[in-house]
Design a protein around this motif. Structure first.
Motif, PDB file in Angstrom:
ATOM      1  N   ASP A 118     -30.769 -11.381  -6.796  1.00  0.00           N
ATOM      2  CA  ASP A 118     -30.803 -10.904  -8.178  1.00  0.00           C
ATOM      3  C   ASP A 118     -32.242 -10.860  -8.699  1.00  0.00           C
ATOM      4  O   ASP A 118     -32.648  -9.908  -9.379  1.00  0.00           O
ATOM      5  CB  ASP A 118     -29.937 -11.823  -9.047  1.00  0.00           C
ATOM      6  N   ALA A 119     -33.019 -11.901  -8.352  1.00  0.00           N
ATOM      7  CA  ALA A 119     -34.422 -11.956  -8.800  1.00  0.00           C
ATOM      8  C   ALA A 119     -35.237 -10.827  -8.171  1.00  0.00           C
ATOM      9  O   ALA A 119     -36.099 -10.220  -8.832  1.00  0.00           O
ATOM     10  CB  ALA A 119     -35.031 -13.305  -8.437  1.00  0.00           C
ATOM     11  N   ILE A 120     -34.967 -10.525  -6.903  1.00  0.00           N
ATOM     12  CA  ILE A 120     -35.681  -9.440  -6.223  1.00  0.00           C
ATOM     13  C   ILE A 120     -35.350  -8.104  -6.882  1.00  0.00           C
ATOM     14  O   ILE A 120     -36.236  -7.292  -7.166  1.00  0.00           O
ATOM     15  CB  ILE A 120     -35.311  -9.386  -4.722  1.00  0.00           C
TER      16      ILE A 120
ATOM     17  N   GLU B   9     -21.792  -3.732  -0.844  1.00  0.00           N
ATOM     18  CA  GLU B   9     -21.008  -4.314  -1.945  1.00  0.00           C
ATOM     19  C   GLU B   9     -21.887  -4.967  -3.004  1.00  0.00           C
ATOM     20  O   GLU B   9     -21.384  -5.499  -3.989  1.00  0.00           O
ATOM     21  CB  GLU B   9     -20.051  -5.373  -1.381  1.00  0.00           C
ATOM     22  N   MET B  10     -23.199  -4.966  -2.794  1.00  0.00           N
ATOM     23  CA  MET B  10     -24.084  -5.704  -3.701  1.00  0.00           C
ATOM     24  C   MET B  10     -24.493  -4.850  -4.891  1.00  0.00           C
ATOM     25  O   MET B  10     -25.010  -3.752  -4.738  1.00  0.00           O
ATOM     26  CB  MET B  10     -25.339  -6.181  -2.943  1.00  0.00           C
ATOM     27  N   ALA B  11     -24.305  -5.419  -6.076  1.00  0.00           N
ATOM     28  CA  ALA B  11     -24.642  -4.711  -7.308  1.00  0.00           C
ATOM     29  C   ALA B  11     -26.158  -4.583  -7.441  1.00  0.00           C
ATOM     30  O   ALA B  11     -26.896  -5.536  -7.194  1.00  0.00           O
ATOM     31  CB  ALA B  11     -24.073  -5.447  -8.504  1.00  0.00           C
ATOM     32  N   GLY B  12     -26.634  -3.425  -7.852  1.00  0.00           N
ATOM     33  CA  GLY B  12     -28.054  -3.225  -8.126  1.00  0.00           C
ATOM     34  C   GLY B  12     -28.922  -2.991  -6.922  1.00  0.00           C
ATOM     35  O   GLY B  12     -30.116  -2.736  -7.030  1.00  0.00           O
ATOM     36  N   VAL B  13     -28.334  -3.081  -5.726  1.00  0.00           N
ATOM     37  CA  VAL B  13     -29.102  -2.897  -4.495  1.00  0.00           C
ATOM     38  C   VAL B  13     -29.063  -1.449  -4.076  1.00  0.00           C
ATOM     39  O   VAL B  13     -30.060  -0.872  -3.702  1.00  0.00           O
ATOM     40  CB  VAL B  13     -28.532  -3.795  -3.361  1.00  0.00           C
TER      41      VAL B  13
END
Length: 232
Positions: A194-196, A228-232
């Motif tokens: 999330d930080a990245i 499946e990762m949000a924002g990636v």
């Protein structure tokens, strides 16, 4: 490149190199493959779609991992007077001013993080060639140049991780120990990712997080499915 031991070959054979694993499954696999006597660090590596040679594509920041890193972090603080006393009370291992500068110039670097009060940066600046290449230079953006010495020392010791993209566009960090419960490693993984994503620079074009992998200190890399990762 060093040859793999029989044990490492056996470990590698349990990982499907072509497969993309779901995060929780990958964490379980990393934990199951640890076979050394010491408590290995679980590491995450991300290939980012940036060229850090361009200032507008630099990725750098800090993240407080919710379940700590399991690492004993030694902290050095440049401060005088009441702030020096505050740093010592907060648990900093090394506290000083000119004496600390001279010690570092003499080659003694027995710490993992350097914090400084703003008035000390004139001194600390003389150590740029020593601390800079090691990633130890205090930086206001990272919270390591501050008057709030107690908070900075506490953060450094309780699971704060600094990250910085390398020349090849790779960011990596330890997110805990193999002995951690899988749920704790997952919480730390999510916080780091999330930080990245939040640190995505304005100059980044196309897919930002291109590859993600997990491994333990001595174990093989396990590729993660990012779909499946949000924002990636």
């Amino acid at each position: 490149m060093s040859k793999l031991t029989k044990k490492q070959k056996a470990q590698a054979g349990k990982v499907d190199r072509e497969r993309l694993y779901e995060v929780s499954e990958a964490i379980g696999l990393v934990k199951s493959l640890v076979s050394t006597k010491f408590d290995e660090t679980v590491e995450v590596a991300l290939n980012l779609g940036v060229d850090p040679r361009h200032a507008d594509q630099m990725v750098r920041g800090v993240v407080n991992l919710p379940k700590s890193t399991g690492k004993d972090v030694r902290v050095a603080v440049f401060a005088r007077g009441a702030k020096a006393e505050e740093a010592t009370a907060a648990g900093a291992e090394v506290v000083g001013a000119e004496d600390l500068m001279e010690s570092i110039q003499g080659g003694t670097i027995d710490f993992d993080r350097v914090i400084a009060t703003p008035d000390m940066m004139g001194l600390v600046g003389r150590l740029g060639k020593v601390l800079g290449p090691k990633g130890l230079m205090p930086n206001p953006k990272l919270g390591t140049v501050t008057m709030n010495v107690t908070q900075a020392v506490t953060d450094a010791k309780s699971g704060q991780v600094e990250f910085r993209v390398e020349k090849a566009g790779i960011v990596h960090a330890g997110i805990g120990k193999a002995s951690f419960p899988a749920a704790d490693l997952r919480a730390n993984f999510d916080a780091f990712l999330d930080a990245i994503v939040k640190a995505k620079p304005a100059g980044a074009k196309g897919k930002f997080v291109q590859k993600v992998s997990l491994s333990s200190t001595m174990g093989p890399g396990i590729k993660i499915d990012t779909t499946e990762m949000a924002g990636v």
